[in-house]
Design a protein around this motif. Structure first.
Motif, PDB file in Angstrom:
ATOM      1  N   VAL A 159       0.059   3.181 -18.687  1.00  0.00           N
ATOM      2  CA  VAL A 159      -0.725   3.956 -17.818  1.00  0.00           C
ATOM      3  C   VAL A 159      -2.264   3.986 -17.876  1.00  0.00           C
ATOM      4  N   SER A 161      -5.790   5.326 -16.626  1.00  0.00           N
ATOM      5  CA  SER A 161      -6.198   6.573 -15.976  1.00  0.00           C
ATOM      6  C   SER A 161      -7.554   6.619 -15.972  1.00  0.00           C
ATOM      7  N   SER A 204      -4.873   7.119 -11.647  1.00  0.00           N
ATOM      8  CA  SER A 204      -3.925   6.979 -12.880  1.00  0.00           C
ATOM      9  C   SER A 204      -2.846   6.053 -12.078  1.00  0.00           C
ATOM     10  N   GLU A 232      -3.652   3.313  -4.175  1.00  0.00           N
ATOM     11  CA  GLU A 232      -2.643   2.569  -3.198  1.00  0.00           C
ATOM     12  C   GLU A 232      -2.832   1.225  -3.360  1.00  0.00           C
ATOM     13  N   LEU A 233      -3.335   0.491  -4.176  1.00  0.00           N
ATOM     14  CA  LEU A 233      -3.626  -0.672  -4.250  1.00  0.00           C
ATOM     15  C   LEU A 233      -3.170  -1.367  -5.664  1.00  0.00           C
ATOM     16  N   ALA A 252       0.546  -5.490  -8.808  1.00  0.00           N
ATOM     17  CA  ALA A 252       1.205  -4.305  -8.137  1.00  0.00           C
ATOM     18  C   ALA A 252       1.308  -3.390  -9.355  1.00  0.00           C
ATOM     19  N   PRO A 253       1.305  -1.983  -8.847  1.00  0.00           N
ATOM     20  CA  PRO A 253       1.327  -0.846  -9.873  1.00  0.00           C
ATOM     21  C   PRO A 253       2.869  -0.634  -9.728  1.00  0.00           C
ATOM     22  N   LYS A 254       3.360   0.121 -10.743  1.00  0.00           N
ATOM     23  CA  LYS A 254       4.587   0.355 -11.124  1.00  0.00           C
ATOM     24  C   LYS A 254       4.655   1.732 -10.152  1.00  0.00           C
ATOM     25  N   ILE A 255       5.794   2.237  -9.826  1.00  0.00           N
ATOM     26  CA  ILE A 255       5.998   3.377  -9.206  1.00  0.00           C
ATOM     27  C   ILE A 255       6.155   4.821 -10.431  1.00  0.00           C
ATOM     28  N   ASP A 257       7.375   7.299 -12.181  1.00  0.00           N
ATOM     29  CA  ASP A 257       8.591   8.292 -11.896  1.00  0.00           C
ATOM     30  C   ASP A 257       8.181   9.581 -11.581  1.00  0.00           C
ATOM     31  N   ASP A 258       9.302  10.119 -10.878  1.00  0.00           N
ATOM     32  CA  ASP A 258       9.028  11.724 -10.618  1.00  0.00           C
ATOM     33  C   ASP A 258       9.867  12.374 -11.400  1.00  0.00           C
ATOM     34  N   ASP A 259      11.012  11.610 -11.943  1.00  0.00           N
ATOM     35  CA  ASP A 259      11.918  12.506 -12.866  1.00  0.00           C
ATOM     36  C   ASP A 259      12.234  11.324 -14.216  1.00  0.00           C
ATOM     37  N   ALA A 262      15.906  10.312 -15.292  1.00  0.00           N
ATOM     38  CA  ALA A 262      16.843   9.638 -14.530  1.00  0.00           C
ATOM     39  C   ALA A 262      16.676   8.190 -15.058  1.00  0.00           C
ATOM     40  N   LYS A 263      15.637   8.052 -16.007  1.00  0.00           N
ATOM     41  CA  LYS A 263      15.524   6.596 -16.455  1.00  0.00           C
ATOM     42  C   LYS A 263      16.215   6.730 -18.143  1.00  0.00           C
ATOM     43  N   PRO A 264      17.438   6.001 -18.110  1.00  0.00           N
ATOM     44  CA  PRO A 264      18.032   6.031 -19.306  1.00  0.00           C
ATOM     45  C   PRO A 264      17.422   5.621 -20.531  1.00  0.00           C
TER      46      PRO A 264
END
Lengths: 264, 520
Positions: A159, A161, A204, A232-233, A252-255, A257-259, A262-264
C-alpha cells in the motif's frame, strides 16, 4: 533503412534487462523522433513504455516509420554479447525480416555483427492520456528498489500512501507487517539523493509487489525514480534515461478490500 | 592500541624524566630507536597495511615528531620502492604570494607540486602506506584512534599528549603537576615571541623546529602566531601541543584538508579555541581547555573528539563545518517523528473514506450479496452506477451486467461482454498472443466455476456455458459458491476474475491496465 548508433551501448543492455522479465515479445517502433516501445505484460496488469529520443543517438537514420517485433529474451541474449563500453549500432533494411546489432569495441579493434530474426507481433498500442497526478514522489532509485525487495519478503502487496510529510509503503504478510516511511528530504549532498514529494491531495493505493520488483530492474538506468499516483489511475514508475528519454512502467492498482474478512 | 598502551606505560616509568625536564636530543633518541623502529614500520606498513604518519609514529614510539619524520625519511630511502609516500610541502605559493601553503602530495606528484611553490619549500615525509587510500581520511584514521585512546586515559596516567612533551611549542607559564596539570593549549603559543614564519620554514626538517606552526602566517589566520617555537622548545616544559601539524591547511586540496583537519579538533574545541585565540591570554586558554575537555567527554562525539591543540585557523573552519551538521539533523529527526504521528490518522481517514466510497458504489450489487467477492475492477463506479447496462472504458466492447430471475426464483447476475464476436475472432486469429492463452484458461476456469454452480444451482451451469464470463450473485448462497472460487485454486480465481477482464489475473482484486488506457 534504419540505422541507429548508440555510443553508450550499455544503456541498451540495461534497458533490455529492465524490460525482458516483464514482457516476452514486443514491437519496437522507430520513427524520426526516436526509438520506442510499448508493451503490456502477459496478464495485462502492467505496461511498459520506453522512449529513446533520436537526439540521444550519435547517428540516427530512420527513413520511414518501422515497427520491429522482437523477442526480448532473444534480444537480451544478443546484447549480452556486447561489452559494456561497446558502441551498439542497430540496423534494419526496409522489408527485411532481420535486425542487425553491431558491436564495436571502443578502440575499434573488434567489431561483431549479430543478426536476429524479427517476428510478427500482434500488439495493441494503447493511448496513454496525459494526466494530472495527485502525488508525485521522486526518490533515489536504489532506495525504492530496496524498499520493494524488503517488502516483498514480507507480503505480496504494497500500500503506497502519500501525504504531505512523506510516502509510506506498507505490506502485510503471514509473518507480520511492515511499514516504511520516506520523508521529504532535500538537504542532501547530491541532488539525486533527495526525496521530493509533490502532492495535491493524499493518495493511497494498493499494488502487487512482484510487478514493482520487476520494474526495479531498471534501477541501473537512473539514480532517481519518480512515482506518480492518482487514486483512479495506474501508478507510473518512471526512470529517466539521461539525455535520451525514459522508461515508464504503469501498474494498475488492486482494488482495496472493503471487507478484509472475505479474503481467506 | 595494545602497542600504544604498552609504550605509554613504559614511558610513564622510564621516560618520565625526559618529558618533564628536557628532551633528550633528537639525535640520541633516533640513534637508540632507529633500527628497531624501522623494522617495526616495515611490518606495520607491509603486513598490516596501515598508514604510518609521522604523528602516529611519534606518539607510538615516543619520539619527537621531527625524529619521527626523519625516521620516515630514512625508511623511505631504504625501503621506499614498494611504498606510497605522502609528502607535506610547505612554503609560499607562487600564484598568491600572500598565502602560506602546506600541501600533502603523493610522491609522483611531488615535483609538480614543488613547482607551484615560490622558491624553496620544505619537503617532509608525512606518511607512508602500502597504497594511496581512496579516501584521504584513511591517512589520519590511525592517528585519530591513537589520539582518542590517549585522551581517554585517566589524567593520572602520564602520556605524551597529556604533558605535551613532544611539542615544540611551550610556555613557561604553564605548570604541569603530574598528569593532572592544567593542560596547556595551542594558544600558549601566543605568549611566545614571534618570529617571521619564513625563517622557520626554511630551517631543515631536522632542525627540530620547523614545526608547522608556520601555518599561522596564513592569510586568514587572525592572530599573528609564532612559528618560532624553537626558542621556547629548548627550554623545558613542553606545552601540550601536538608536535606537528602539517599540511592541513592547504586550501587548494580541500578534500584532503578538511578530512585531515577534523582529526585535530572537535567542533566545540575548535570554536572555543577560536574564541580564545581572539581574546588572547594564555591563562584564559588554560581554563578554556579544561572546560572543553569535560564537554568532550560528555558529548559522546566519538569520531571527532580530539583536543584541539592546533592554532591553525583554517583547520577550525574546516572542522567546524564538518561537525556542525549534526545537531540540525538530530532535531529534524525529532520533529519529523512528531509529524509522522500526526500524520498517521490522516492516512487512515483517507482510507476509510475511500472504502466508504467504494462500498457505496458497490451498493447496487453488494446489497444483494454482501459477502460475495465480486470482481471489482477499477471501472467499478461505472458498473455500479449504471447497473445493468454499462459501457466499459474500452470502446470496442461493452461489459454488461444482466440480472434476471431464474426459474427457481433466484436472482442471477451475469457479466457479459457485448460485442464480443469481433473480439473472439481476433483472439482466434492471434494465436500467439498471451491474450489467447488467457482466454483459454478463462474458459477452463469458467467451467470450474460452472461445476461449482451446478452443485448449488442447476441453472447457472447453463449460463456459464453460454457466456464465457459469469458472475453469480444469488442472494441465497453466495458464500457457499464463492468461497471455493476465491480460496481454492488459481483456476477458480481466474474464473471469478475473468468476469471483468479479457486477460486473466490470479488475483481477483488486481486491476487491469486496459481499464485505464484506450486502445489507439
Amino acid at each position: 533503412m534504419l540505422e541507429l548508433r548508440l555510443v553508450q551501448g550499455s544503456l541498451l543492455k540495461k534497458v533490455l534487462e529492465a524490460v525482458k522479465d516483464l514482457v516476452n515479445d514486443a514491437n519496437f517502433d522507430c520513427s524520426a523522433t526516436g526509438f520506442s516501445l510499448q508493451a503490456m505484460d502477459s496478464s495485462h496488469v502492467a505496461l511498459v513504455a520506453l522512449l529513446l529520443r533520436s537526439e540521444g543517438f550519435e547517428h540516427y537514420r530512420c527513413d520511414r516509420n518501422i515497427s520491429m517485433g522482437m523477442n526480448l529474451g532473444n534480444m537480451a541474449k544478443m546484447l549480452k554479447c556486447a561489452g559494456n563500453d561497446d558502441i551498439i549500432t542497430l540496423k534494419a533494411d526496409d522489408g527485411s525480416d532481420v535486425v542487425t546489432f553491431m558491436f564495436e569495441s571502443p578502440t575499434q579493434d573488434k567489431i561483431a555483427d549479430f543478426e536476429m530474426k524479427l517476428m510478427d507481433i500482434d500488439s495493441e498500442h494503447l493511448g496513454i492520456p496525459e494526466a494530472e497526478y495527485h502525488a508525485i514522489v521522486r526518490m533515489p532509485s536504489s532506495e525504492f528498489a530496496r524498499i520493494c525487495k524488503d517488502l516483498s519478503s514480507i507480503g505480496d502487496t504494497v500500500v503506497i500512501s502519500v501525504t504531505k510529510e512523506g510516502v509510506k509503503f506498507s505490506t502485510r504478510g503471514d509473518i507480520g507487517t511492515a511499514n516504511i516511511v520516506c520523508r521529504q528530504n532535500t538537504t542532501v549532498d547530491k541532488p539525486e539523493e533527495a526525496t521530493v514529494i509533490e502532492m495535491n491531495e493524499p493518495v493511497s493505493l494498493t499494488f502487487a509487489l512482484r510487478y514493482f520488483n520487476s520494474f526495479t530492474k531498471a534501477t541501473p538506468l537512473s539514480n532517481t525514480v519518480t512515482l506518480s499516483l492518482s487514486s483512479e489511475l495506474p501508478v507510473v514508475v518512471e526512470y529517466k534515461i539521461a539525455e535520451m528519454g525514459y522508461i515508464r512502467f504503469y501498474l494498475a492498482p488492486k482494488i482495496e478490500d472493503d471487507d478484509e474478512d472475505a479474503k481467506p | 592500541m595494545a602497542r600504544t598502551e604498552k609504550k605509554a606505560l613504559i614511558f610513564s616509568c622510564g621516560f618520565r624524566f625526559a618529558g618533564s625536564d628536557r628532551f633528550p636530543s633528537e639525535k640520541d633518541m633516533a640513534e637508540i630507536e632507529t633500527l628497531g623502529i624501522l623494522d617495526e614500520i616495515q611490518s606495520i606498513v607491509s603486513d598490516k597495511l596501515q598508514v604510518v604518519s609521522y604523528k602516529w609514529l611519534s606518539r607510538n614510539f615516543l619520539v619527537s615528531s621531527n625524529t619521527a619524520k626523519r625516521l620516515l625519511q630514512e625508511f623511505v630511502e631504504k625501503y621506499g620502492d614498494g611504498l606510497e609516500v605522502i609528502y607535506s610541502l610547505s612554503g609560499w605559493i607562487k600564484n598568491n604570494p600572500s598565502t602560506y601553503h602546506i600541501r600533502l602530495v603523493s610522491k609522483h606528484k611531488l615535483s609538480d607540486a614543488k613547482q607551484e611553490f615560490d622558491g624553496d619549500c620544505s619537503v617532509q615525509v608525512y606518511s607512508i602506506q602500502a597504497c594511496l587510500p581512496k579516501d584521504p581520511a584513511t591517512l589520519w584514521n590511525h592517528e585519530f584512534v591513537q589520539a582518542e585512546y590517549l585522551f581517554k586515559q585517566p589524567p593520572t596516567l602520564d602520556n605524551c599528549l597529556l604533558d605535551n612533551r613532544f611539542c615544540g611549542v611551550s610556555s613557561s607559564f604553564i605548570k604541569r603537576i603530574g598528569g593532572e596539570a592544567p593542560l596547556g593549549t595551542a594558544h600558549q603559543t601566543m605568549a611566545i615571541p614571534q618570529l617571521p614564519a619564513k625563517k622557520v620554514q626554511q630551517s631543515s626538517p631536522n632542525a627540530g623546529i620547523d614545526f608547522t606552526r608556520a601555518v599561522k602566517t596564513e592569510s586568514h589566520v587572525k592572530v599573528d602566531r609564532d612559528p618560532g617555537v624553537k626558542l621556547a622548545a629548548g627550554k623545558e616544559k613542553v606545552p601540550l601541543i601536538l608536535p606537528n601539524k602539517k599540511g592541513q591547511s592547504d586550501k587548494s586540496s580541500s578534500g584532503n584538508g578538511s578530512a585531515l583537519a577534523s582529526m585535530w579538533a572537535s567542533a566545540e574545541a575548535q570554536i572555543c579555541a577560536r574564541e580564545s585565540v581572539d581574546y588572547g591570554s594564555s591563562e584564559e586558554d588554560g581554563e578554556d581547555f579544561n572546560v572543553k575537555r569535560t564537554s568532550n567527554g560528555e558529548g559522546g562525539r566519538k569520531r571527532r573528539v580530539v583536543f584541539d591543540y592546533s592554532d591553525d585557523e583554517d583547520e577550525y573552519r574546516d572542522a567546524v563545518s564538518l561537525s556542525s551538521p549534526d545537531p540540525p539533523k538530530k532535531s529534524s529527526l525529532c520533529n519529523s517523528s512528531f509529524e509522522e504521528k500526526e500524520n498517521e490518522p490522516k492516512i487512515n481517514e483517507v482510507k476509510q473514506e475511500d472504502v466508504e466510497k467504494v462500498s457505496a458504489m458497490n451498493k447496487g450489487k453488494k446489497n444483494e450479496s454482501p459477502t460475495l467477492d465480486k470482481p471489482q475492477s477499477p471501472v467499478l463506479e461505472i458498473d455500479a452506477s449504471v447497473k445493468g447496462k454499462v459501457t466499459d472504458a474500452v470502446p470496442k466492447r461493452r461489459k454488461v451486467f444482466k440480472t434476471r430471475t431464474d426459474e427457481r426464483g433466484r436472482e442471477v447476475t451475469e457479466v457479459v461482454w457485448e460485442g464480443e464476436e469481433p473480439d473472439a475472432k481476433r483472439d482466434s486469429n492471434s494465436a500467439k498472443t498471451a491474450e489467447n492463452k488467457t482466454a483459454k484458461s478463462e474458459s477452463i476456469s469458467a467451467k470450474t466455476a460452472e461445476n461449482d454452480l451446478v452443485k448449488s444451482e442447476s441453472n447457472s451451469g447453463k449460463t456459464a456455458e453460454s457466456n464465457p464470463v459469469v458472475k453469480n450473485a444469488t442472494s441465497r448462497a453466495p458464500v457457499a459458491k464463492k468461497s471455493p472460487a476465491v480460496g481454492n485454486t488459481a483456476a477458480a480465481n481466474k474464473g471469478g476474475r475473468g468476469g471483468n477482464k479479457k486477460a486473466v489475473n490470479k488475483d481477483p482484486k488486481q486491476g487491469n491496465i486496459l481499464s485505464f488506457f484506450k486502445k489507439s
